[in-house]
Design a protein around this motif. Sequence first.
Motif, mmCIF file in Angstrom:
data_model
loop_
_atom_site.group_PDB
_atom_site.id
_atom_site.type_symbol
_atom_site.label_atom_id
_atom_site.label_comp_id
_atom_site.label_asym_id
_atom_site.label_seq_id
_atom_site.Cartn_x
_atom_site.Cartn_y
_atom_site.Cartn_z
ATOM 1 N N ILE A 1 0.873 -1.190 -0.072
ATOM 2 C CA ILE A 1 -0.093 -0.046 -0.001
ATOM 3 C C ILE A 1 0.845 1.249 -0.093
ATOM 4 C CG2 ILE A 1 -1.756 1.242 1.350
ATOM 5 C CD1 ILE A 1 -2.902 -1.216 2.253
ATOM 6 N N ASN B 1 -4.697 8.905 -5.677
ATOM 7 C CA ASN B 1 -5.574 7.657 -5.401
ATOM 8 C C ASN B 1 -5.068 6.841 -4.183
ATOM 9 O OD1 ASN B 1 -7.689 5.820 -5.772
ATOM 10 N ND2 ASN B 1 -6.731 4.875 -7.349
ATOM 11 N N LYS B 2 -5.144 7.353 -3.046
ATOM 12 C CA LYS B 2 -4.398 6.722 -2.101
ATOM 13 C C LYS B 2 -5.513 5.538 -1.249
ATOM 14 C CE LYS B 2 -0.930 10.192 -0.617
ATOM 15 N NZ LYS B 2 -0.746 11.109 0.615
ATOM 16 N N PHE B 3 -4.690 4.744 -0.870
ATOM 17 C CA PHE B 3 -5.456 3.386 -0.295
ATOM 18 C C PHE B 3 -5.363 3.340 1.424
ATOM 19 C CE2 PHE B 3 -6.783 -0.853 0.755
ATOM 20 C CZ PHE B 3 -7.952 -1.033 0.215
ATOM 21 N N ASN C 1 0.630 6.926 -6.482
ATOM 22 C CA ASN C 1 -0.561 7.489 -6.895
ATOM 23 C C ASN C 1 -0.973 8.036 -5.763
ATOM 24 O OD1 ASN C 1 -1.387 5.547 -9.611
ATOM 25 N ND2 ASN C 1 -0.562 4.135 -7.808
ATOM 26 N N PRO C 2 -0.430 9.426 -5.655
ATOM 27 C CA PRO C 2 -0.748 10.335 -4.519
ATOM 28 C C PRO C 2 -2.211 10.735 -4.644
ATOM 29 C CG PRO C 2 0.329 11.652 -6.128
ATOM 30 C CD PRO C 2 0.377 10.072 -6.914
ATOM 31 N N HIS D 1 1.953 1.806 -3.234
ATOM 32 C CA HIS D 1 0.778 2.347 -4.332
ATOM 33 C C HIS D 1 0.461 3.683 -4.085
ATOM 34 C CE1 HIS D 1 -3.046 2.575 -6.261
ATOM 35 N NE2 HIS D 1 -3.446 2.982 -5.091
ATOM 36 N N ASN D 2 0.618 4.120 -2.744
ATOM 37 C CA ASN D 2 0.251 5.498 -2.331
ATOM 38 C C ASN D 2 1.365 6.518 -2.940
ATOM 39 O OD1 ASN D 2 -2.189 4.616 -1.040
ATOM 40 N ND2 ASN D 2 -1.291 4.777 0.934
ATOM 41 N N ASN D 3 2.523 5.992 -3.005
ATOM 42 C CA ASN D 3 3.688 7.114 -3.348
ATOM 43 C C ASN D 3 3.538 7.117 -4.806
ATOM 44 O OD1 ASN D 3 4.772 7.304 -0.828
ATOM 45 N ND2 ASN D 3 6.235 5.503 -1.140
#
Length: 512
Positions: free
Chosen positions: A157, A167-169, A164-165, A160-162
């Motif tokens: 996660i 669209n964070k999960f 997709n700033p 992914h967050n890095n």
Amino acid sequence: MLEDPFFDESLAGIDFSHTACKKSRDEIEDVAFITIDDLDEECADKALFKYKVIKLVNKRLNGGWTKKNVEPIIYELYNEGVIDKKPGWQSVARWNAKYRVDKNLLYLVDRRAIKNNFCDFNSFSKDTFFWDAIEKKYLTRVRGSVATTYQFYKDLILVHNNENPDNKFVAVGRSAFYDRVKKLPPYICDLKRYGKRYADKKYRLINSFKKSTRVMERVEIDHTALDLILLDDTLNIPIGRPFITVLIDTFSKCIVGFYLSFRGPSYNSVRCAVLNACLDKKDLLEKYPDIEKDWPCQGRIETLVVDNGAEFWSKDLEVFSASIGMSVEYNPVGKPWKKPLVERIFNTYNTEFIHQIPGKTFSSAKDLEGYEPEKDALLPFSRFLNLLHIWVVDIYNQQPNKRKTNIPALSWQIGCQDFPPVVYQGAEKQRFKIESFPTVYRDLRPIGIEVDHISYSNEMLVEFRKNHPPPTGQKNISFVLSEIRLMFLLYMYSYLNWRNISRLMLLVRNSS
């Protein structure tokens, strides 16, 4: 119109119709079609307590379900010891309102408790990071821990967050993650982490094997090395661990025969054990006068249940079983519980008999650390064989099982009264012994028949060569040794001394 005893004046403005409660029912039906018996004991007890309270309050209630009417009744029930907890009047009124819709006890169960009792994959099926972490870390033969899997889940996660700033999960907490892992199907977890054989054995159908209706209908056979070091009778030195081959009748649970040897499992050990099981034990009981009970087990084996060892797939066993009318049933690979009796007897041997004798050893080399069984070995082979016969005949076959539901010797006696087995006697007994010998092919040459680099010949074999030409394409006539061994012993008596005759008999019996 009669007054509804479940009517609550304080809740008169709320609609408790079938439509209003549709959401609550749908939430339950989304989990599964369940009953109160499907829940754990704690959830069921709480629902039964709520049902008990509203029924007791209803019997004493005079009027509507208001604080003025319900609260004094709850105090009375608690003070009288009828209920061990004192719920609030509003909770009791709410329980009554839920229950009176469909008179369903399931509506008194907390919805969260129902959800926690079943594997609700819909609640986290969209969390792809969870499934990636489970498949790559937890459901593998590496068998990663839940803590390691959760850390990998958070790392996925974070990456992914890095990337997709916008669209964070948000990762679930540790407790929620552990709860999700607990809801995974146990069979799938064991299948992925330990393999199919382990999973099938753990979740197998217990006692899923054929039951016998008469003695000697099904007989299980297997080998094992005993956890014991024995001494040579003459030299009094350790000679190693013996191998035992055991046959157990599945109807009576009797040990019907066995064979002890220091050689590994082979067709010869199978043959000797079957001979011991099928023939009468009169001579054997006379050889060991310390045996007090009778050993009546004998007769033709209808089905011999074996595993997939090489000795059971031999051509000799195939020919032997076909000649005496005995069928051989092979147990599925990796499923020893299909023949549980003989598998269990080995543990009984070691725990109740072998481990009480000096010189015992262990099956695992790790358990032998700091212990040398050869130094403690005191029992010669012949003495152990005597004790083994006493244990089989006087103890194992005579004592009841742990549940006190079966005595092997008594079950054998009852089974023989109803359906006695076919007994080998006279010429049939001798034929049975002859058929058990292994088949070894030897060529009849001008110098005779060669066995173990020793040539045997006489005038009868010369006459046979004169009158019987070899088959087309062959130079010599081939004999099956099991068919001619009696001819050897009869016609070569005058040409061989007793030492050579004894050697020939030994070669025939031990040839494979």
